[in-house]
Write a protein that holds these residues in place. Structure first.
Motif, PDB file in Angstrom:
ATOM      1  N   VAL A 139     -19.212 -10.211  24.346  1.00  0.00           N
ATOM      2  CA  VAL A 139     -20.185 -10.912  23.495  1.00  0.00           C
ATOM      3  C   VAL A 139     -20.159 -10.340  22.077  1.00  0.00           C
ATOM      4  O   VAL A 139     -20.150 -11.087  21.090  1.00  0.00           O
ATOM      5  CB  VAL A 139     -21.612 -10.798  24.085  1.00  0.00           C
ATOM      6  N   ALA A 140     -20.111  -9.018  21.977  1.00  0.00           N
ATOM      7  CA  ALA A 140     -20.122  -8.371  20.664  1.00  0.00           C
ATOM      8  C   ALA A 140     -18.895  -8.765  19.855  1.00  0.00           C
ATOM      9  O   ALA A 140     -18.969  -8.974  18.639  1.00  0.00           O
ATOM     10  CB  ALA A 140     -20.167  -6.850  20.835  1.00  0.00           C
ATOM     11  N   LYS A 141     -17.773  -8.879  20.538  1.00  0.00           N
ATOM     12  CA  LYS A 141     -16.523  -9.251  19.854  1.00  0.00           C
ATOM     13  C   LYS A 141     -16.664 -10.650  19.244  1.00  0.00           C
ATOM     14  O   LYS A 141     -16.138 -10.929  18.161  1.00  0.00           O
ATOM     15  CB  LYS A 141     -15.388  -9.234  20.871  1.00  0.00           C
ATOM     16  N   GLU A 142     -17.385 -11.521  19.938  1.00  0.00           N
ATOM     17  CA  GLU A 142     -17.564 -12.886  19.451  1.00  0.00           C
ATOM     18  C   GLU A 142     -18.639 -12.945  18.360  1.00  0.00           C
ATOM     19  O   GLU A 142     -18.494 -13.629  17.356  1.00  0.00           O
ATOM     20  CB  GLU A 142     -17.970 -13.786  20.628  1.00  0.00           C
ATOM     21  N   ALA A 143     -19.721 -12.211  18.572  1.00  0.00           N
ATOM     22  CA  ALA A 143     -20.843 -12.270  17.632  1.00  0.00           C
ATOM     23  C   ALA A 143     -20.577 -11.459  16.371  1.00  0.00           C
ATOM     24  O   ALA A 143     -21.010 -11.820  15.274  1.00  0.00           O
ATOM     25  CB  ALA A 143     -22.119 -11.775  18.320  1.00  0.00           C
ATOM     26  N   PHE A 144     -19.850 -10.346  16.528  1.00  0.00           N
ATOM     27  CA  PHE A 144     -19.598  -9.456  15.394  1.00  0.00           C
ATOM     28  C   PHE A 144     -18.118  -9.112  15.337  1.00  0.00           C
ATOM     29  O   PHE A 144     -17.715  -7.990  15.613  1.00  0.00           O
ATOM     30  CB  PHE A 144     -20.445  -8.186  15.522  1.00  0.00           C
ATOM     31  N   PRO A 145     -17.279 -10.070  14.981  1.00  0.00           N
ATOM     32  CA  PRO A 145     -15.834  -9.853  15.019  1.00  0.00           C
ATOM     33  C   PRO A 145     -15.344  -8.717  14.123  1.00  0.00           C
ATOM     34  O   PRO A 145     -14.288  -8.162  14.354  1.00  0.00           O
ATOM     35  CB  PRO A 145     -15.252 -11.197  14.570  1.00  0.00           C
ATOM     36  N   ASN A 146     -16.130  -8.340  13.116  1.00  0.00           N
ATOM     37  CA  ASN A 146     -15.713  -7.252  12.236  1.00  0.00           C
ATOM     38  C   ASN A 146     -16.132  -5.880  12.747  1.00  0.00           C
ATOM     39  O   ASN A 146     -15.950  -4.873  12.073  1.00  0.00           O
ATOM     40  CB  ASN A 146     -16.301  -7.454  10.831  1.00  0.00           C
ATOM     41  N   ALA A 147     -16.724  -5.861  13.932  1.00  0.00           N
ATOM     42  CA  ALA A 147     -17.220  -4.582  14.442  1.00  0.00           C
ATOM     43  C   ALA A 147     -16.504  -4.171  15.713  1.00  0.00           C
ATOM     44  O   ALA A 147     -17.092  -3.573  16.603  1.00  0.00           O
ATOM     45  CB  ALA A 147     -18.722  -4.671  14.699  1.00  0.00           C
ATOM     46  N   ALA A 148     -15.218  -4.479  15.795  1.00  0.00           N
ATOM     47  CA  ALA A 148     -14.452  -4.177  17.001  1.00  0.00           C
ATOM     48  C   ALA A 148     -14.469  -2.682  17.318  1.00  0.00           C
ATOM     49  O   ALA A 148     -14.422  -2.264  18.469  1.00  0.00           O
ATOM     50  CB  ALA A 148     -13.011  -4.642  16.835  1.00  0.00           C
ATOM     51  N   TYR A 149     -14.598  -1.871  16.268  1.00  0.00           N
ATOM     52  CA  TYR A 149     -14.591  -0.427  16.471  1.00  0.00           C
ATOM     53  C   TYR A 149     -15.819   0.045  17.226  1.00  0.00           C
ATOM     54  O   TYR A 149     -15.883   1.168  17.687  1.00  0.00           O
ATOM     55  CB  TYR A 149     -14.502   0.283  15.112  1.00  0.00           C
ATOM     56  N   ARG A 150     -16.852  -0.805  17.286  1.00  0.00           N
ATOM     57  CA  ARG A 150     -18.066  -0.396  17.983  1.00  0.00           C
ATOM     58  C   ARG A 150     -18.091  -0.918  19.417  1.00  0.00           C
ATOM     59  O   ARG A 150     -19.130  -0.924  20.070  1.00  0.00           O
ATOM     60  CB  ARG A 150     -19.299  -0.909  17.237  1.00  0.00           C
ATOM     61  N   GLY A 151     -16.947  -1.378  19.908  1.00  0.00           N
ATOM     62  CA  GLY A 151     -16.889  -1.953  21.242  1.00  0.00           C
ATOM     63  C   GLY A 151     -17.429  -1.028  22.313  1.00  0.00           C
ATOM     64  O   GLY A 151     -18.165  -1.454  23.199  1.00  0.00           O
ATOM     65  N   ASP A 152     -17.072   0.272  22.224  1.00  0.00           N
ATOM     66  CA  ASP A 152     -17.517   1.199  23.262  1.00  0.00           C
ATOM     67  C   ASP A 152     -19.025   1.400  23.211  1.00  0.00           C
ATOM     68  O   ASP A 152     -19.655   1.611  24.246  1.00  0.00           O
ATOM     69  CB  ASP A 152     -16.802   2.556  23.115  1.00  0.00           C
ATOM     70  N   GLU A 153     -19.609   1.332  22.028  1.00  0.00           N
ATOM     71  CA  GLU A 153     -21.064   1.473  21.913  1.00  0.00           C
ATOM     72  C   GLU A 153     -21.765   0.342  22.659  1.00  0.00           C
ATOM     73  O   GLU A 153     -22.726   0.563  23.382  1.00  0.00           O
ATOM     74  CB  GLU A 153     -21.486   1.471  20.451  1.00  0.00           C
ATOM     75  N   PHE A 154     -21.262  -0.872  22.461  1.00  0.00           N
ATOM     76  CA  PHE A 154     -21.858  -2.010  23.160  1.00  0.00           C
ATOM     77  C   PHE A 154     -21.634  -1.888  24.664  1.00  0.00           C
ATOM     78  O   PHE A 154     -22.510  -2.227  25.461  1.00  0.00           O
ATOM     79  CB  PHE A 154     -21.260  -3.332  22.649  1.00  0.00           C
ATOM     80  N   PHE A 155     -20.475  -1.391  25.033  1.00  0.00           N
ATOM     81  CA  PHE A 155     -20.166  -1.223  26.456  1.00  0.00           C
ATOM     82  C   PHE A 155     -21.172  -0.263  27.105  1.00  0.00           C
ATOM     83  O   PHE A 155     -21.737  -0.561  28.157  1.00  0.00           O
ATOM     84  CB  PHE A 155     -18.743  -0.696  26.629  1.00  0.00           C
ATOM     85  N   VAL A 156     -21.418   0.866  26.459  1.00  0.00           N
ATOM     86  CA  VAL A 156     -22.348   1.854  27.016  1.00  0.00           C
ATOM     87  C   VAL A 156     -23.771   1.305  27.048  1.00  0.00           C
ATOM     88  O   VAL A 156     -24.521   1.542  27.992  1.00  0.00           O
ATOM     89  CB  VAL A 156     -22.288   3.171  26.210  1.00  0.00           C
ATOM     90  N   CYS A 157     -24.136   0.548  26.024  1.00  0.00           N
ATOM     91  CA  CYS A 157     -25.467  -0.079  26.011  1.00  0.00           C
ATOM     92  C   CYS A 157     -25.638  -0.980  27.227  1.00  0.00           C
ATOM     93  O   CYS A 157     -26.673  -0.954  27.894  1.00  0.00           O
ATOM     94  CB  CYS A 157     -25.659  -0.917  24.740  1.00  0.00           C
ATOM     95  N   GLY A 158     -24.605  -1.763  27.524  1.00  0.00           N
ATOM     96  CA  GLY A 158     -24.670  -2.656  28.671  1.00  0.00           C
ATOM     97  C   GLY A 158     -24.705  -1.877  29.978  1.00  0.00           C
ATOM     98  O   GLY A 158     -25.465  -2.189  30.898  1.00  0.00           O
ATOM     99  N   LEU A 159     -23.897  -0.843  30.029  1.00  0.00           N
ATOM    100  CA  LEU A 159     -23.802  -0.038  31.247  1.00  0.00           C
ATOM    101  C   LEU A 159     -25.148   0.609  31.596  1.00  0.00           C
ATOM    102  O   LEU A 159     -25.534   0.701  32.754  1.00  0.00           O
ATOM    103  CB  LEU A 159     -22.742   1.042  31.023  1.00  0.00           C
ATOM    104  N   LEU A 160     -25.876   1.025  30.569  1.00  0.00           N
ATOM    105  CA  LEU A 160     -27.118   1.771  30.807  1.00  0.00           C
ATOM    106  C   LEU A 160     -28.384   0.941  30.666  1.00  0.00           C
ATOM    107  O   LEU A 160     -29.486   1.469  30.794  1.00  0.00           O
ATOM    108  CB  LEU A 160     -27.198   2.953  29.823  1.00  0.00           C
ATOM    109  N   HIS A 161     -28.236  -0.353  30.412  1.00  0.00           N
ATOM    110  CA  HIS A 161     -29.405  -1.163  30.026  1.00  0.00           C
ATOM    111  C   HIS A 161     -30.530  -1.128  31.049  1.00  0.00           C
ATOM    112  O   HIS A 161     -31.696  -1.213  30.690  1.00  0.00           O
ATOM    113  CB  HIS A 161     -28.981  -2.610  29.752  1.00  0.00           C
ATOM    114  N   ASP A 162     -30.189  -1.014  32.331  1.00  0.00           N
ATOM    115  CA  ASP A 162     -31.226  -1.034  33.373  1.00  0.00           C
ATOM    116  C   ASP A 162     -31.583   0.375  33.854  1.00  0.00           C
ATOM    117  O   ASP A 162     -32.014   0.552  35.010  1.00  0.00           O
ATOM    118  CB  ASP A 162     -30.765  -1.884  34.564  1.00  0.00           C
ATOM    119  N   LEU A 163     -31.449   1.323  32.990  1.00  0.00           N
ATOM    120  CA  LEU A 163     -31.824   2.710  33.291  1.00  0.00           C
ATOM    121  C   LEU A 163     -33.228   2.791  33.892  1.00  0.00           C
ATOM    122  O   LEU A 163     -33.492   3.561  34.821  1.00  0.00           O
ATOM    123  CB  LEU A 163     -31.756   3.509  31.980  1.00  0.00           C
ATOM    124  N   GLY A 164     -34.099   1.968  33.392  1.00  0.00           N
ATOM    125  CA  GLY A 164     -35.484   1.991  33.869  1.00  0.00           C
ATOM    126  C   GLY A 164     -35.613   1.662  35.349  1.00  0.00           C
ATOM    127  O   GLY A 164     -36.496   2.181  36.038  1.00  0.00           O
TER     128      GLY A 164
END
Lengths: 284, 91
Positions: A125-150
């Motif tokens: 999703v991030a790649k599509e929404a923010f194509p100039n931010a490919a370098y932040r791919g891992d940040e988005f990945f970790v956000c998704g991975l941990l989103h349901d921490l609660g």
């Protein structure tokens, strides 16, 4: 004032675990500009269980290392401090829960699969929404991975009420976060967000964990992380990748509009999620 | 027309979707020759009739709501997987 009130309510409901020492030490070391790969590796290596998990994650197809890493120091050198910290965080977070199943409504393995799915989908999703931010791919990945921490916290420390929420969500076909507000008084995103803040996690992770069901409430700087995680969560739930527990959340139309993704790209995005998961061996 | 889930109809499945302009249409995923095809119709009674055909996903995607597009794509994948797993093995 509203945030303070929310924090005190949450803390009166559930006792949040303190940050694991390995994570606290790692945060300190990474913040120190004089720290070396050996220093970082030394901290992680104190815990054999975490070491094993981090190496397994580092060697997964996701990181695409040309050759396997067999030592933490090698992993740190190849992947860098921040990615290694994210791996330790992932290994640590999923270790909190000792429950394999809650009444068959919340299975640990299926929950991990869902979390991984949201991580992968968030990157797509991030790649599509923010194509100039490919370098932040891992940040988005970790956000998704941990989103349901609660949910991990609620499942571990408030099992009965969390179970009541799962049943209510299923029986009334309402999103789990709505059911949690009824049975517990707060929802998993609020609990998770507060924990992420207490553990001094990054602003992006705090936003994704704490506001993936209400991205519009977050600051402008962190909105994209919450919004991407929101959409990734919806996609993953509709695709039935693993199980997040309870009924599916609904897509917030304002969030969709704010991401400015062309609707015609949706079929390809979903295919990309499938393709990414097909090669994924991201086992914890 | 109110329809929450995909319903089994004749040789496929159908579901009502409400477009962005609040117009209801029907998506029908069924057999078309030797392949599976998703076609949209103006209403349930038009399924299979050329006169009521609105087109395929690419023809209506701009008018569909994003959450419905997600749901449609996932249902197509699920249908494909179900058919692949129930197909007889070739000897």
């Amino acid at each position: 004032m509203r945030e303070d009130l929310s924090e005190s309510i949450i803390e009166s409901i559930v006792t949040l675990p303190t940050i694991p020492s390995i994570l606290a030490d790692l945060n300190g070391a990474i913040a120190d500009p004089d720290s070396s790969a050996s220093d970082i590796a030394g901290i992680i290596s104190r815990d054999p269980a975490t070491t094993t998990k981090v190496l397994r994650l580092a060697n997964s197809a996701y990181y695409g290392l040309r050759s396997k890493v067999s030592t933490i120091k090698h992993a740190v050198t190849m992947l860098g401090f921040n990615i290694i910290r994210n791996l330790v965080l992932t290994a640590t977070v999923f270790d909190i829960s000792s429950q394999n199943s809650i009444s068959g409504l919340f299975e640990r393995d299926m929950f991990w699969r869902h979390s991984l799915g949201v991580g992968v989908a968030a990157k797509v999703v991030a790649k599509e929404a923010f194509p100039n931010a490919a370098y932040r791919g891992d940040e988005f990945f970790v956000c998704g991975l941990l989103h349901d921490l609660g949910k991990i916290i609620l499942g571990q420390y408030l099992q009965q009420k969390f179970e009541d929420a799962l049943v209510l969500s299923r029986d009334e076909s309402i999103p789990l976060y709505e059911a949690e507000k009824t049975t517990i008084g707060c929802d998993h995103s609020e609990v998770g967000g507060l924990l992420a803040s207490r553990w001094s996690l990054s602003g992006e992770i705090i936003a994704a964990v704490g506001h993936h069901h209400a991205p519009l409430e977050v600051s402008a700087e962190q909105f994209e992380y919450a919004a991407v995680t929101h959409l990734a969560d919806v996609i993953t739930r509709v695709k039935e990748i693993g199980s997040g527990g309870g009924a599916n959340p609904t897509l917030d139309r304002e969030v969709w509009d704010a991401l400015k993704i062309d609707k015609r790209k949706i079929p390809a995005m979903i295919q990309d999620v499938d393709n990414a998961l097909a090669v994924e061996e991201f086992a914890i | 027309m109110q329809q929450m889930n995909w319903q089994k109809v004749s040789n496929g499945h159908a579901k009502v979707f409400v477009l962005e302009n609040d117009t209801p249409i029907v998506g029908f995923l069924g057999d078309s020759g030797d392949r599976r095809r998703l076609v949209f119709y103006s209403d349930l009674n038009s399924i299979g009739m050329e006169s009521g055909e609105l087109g395929e996903l690419s023809d209506v995607i701009d008018d569909l709501r994003p959450e419905d597009i997600i749901e449609i794509c996932c249902f197509i994948d699920k249908d494909k997987a179900a058919r692949a797993s129930s197909a007889p093995e070739k000897s």
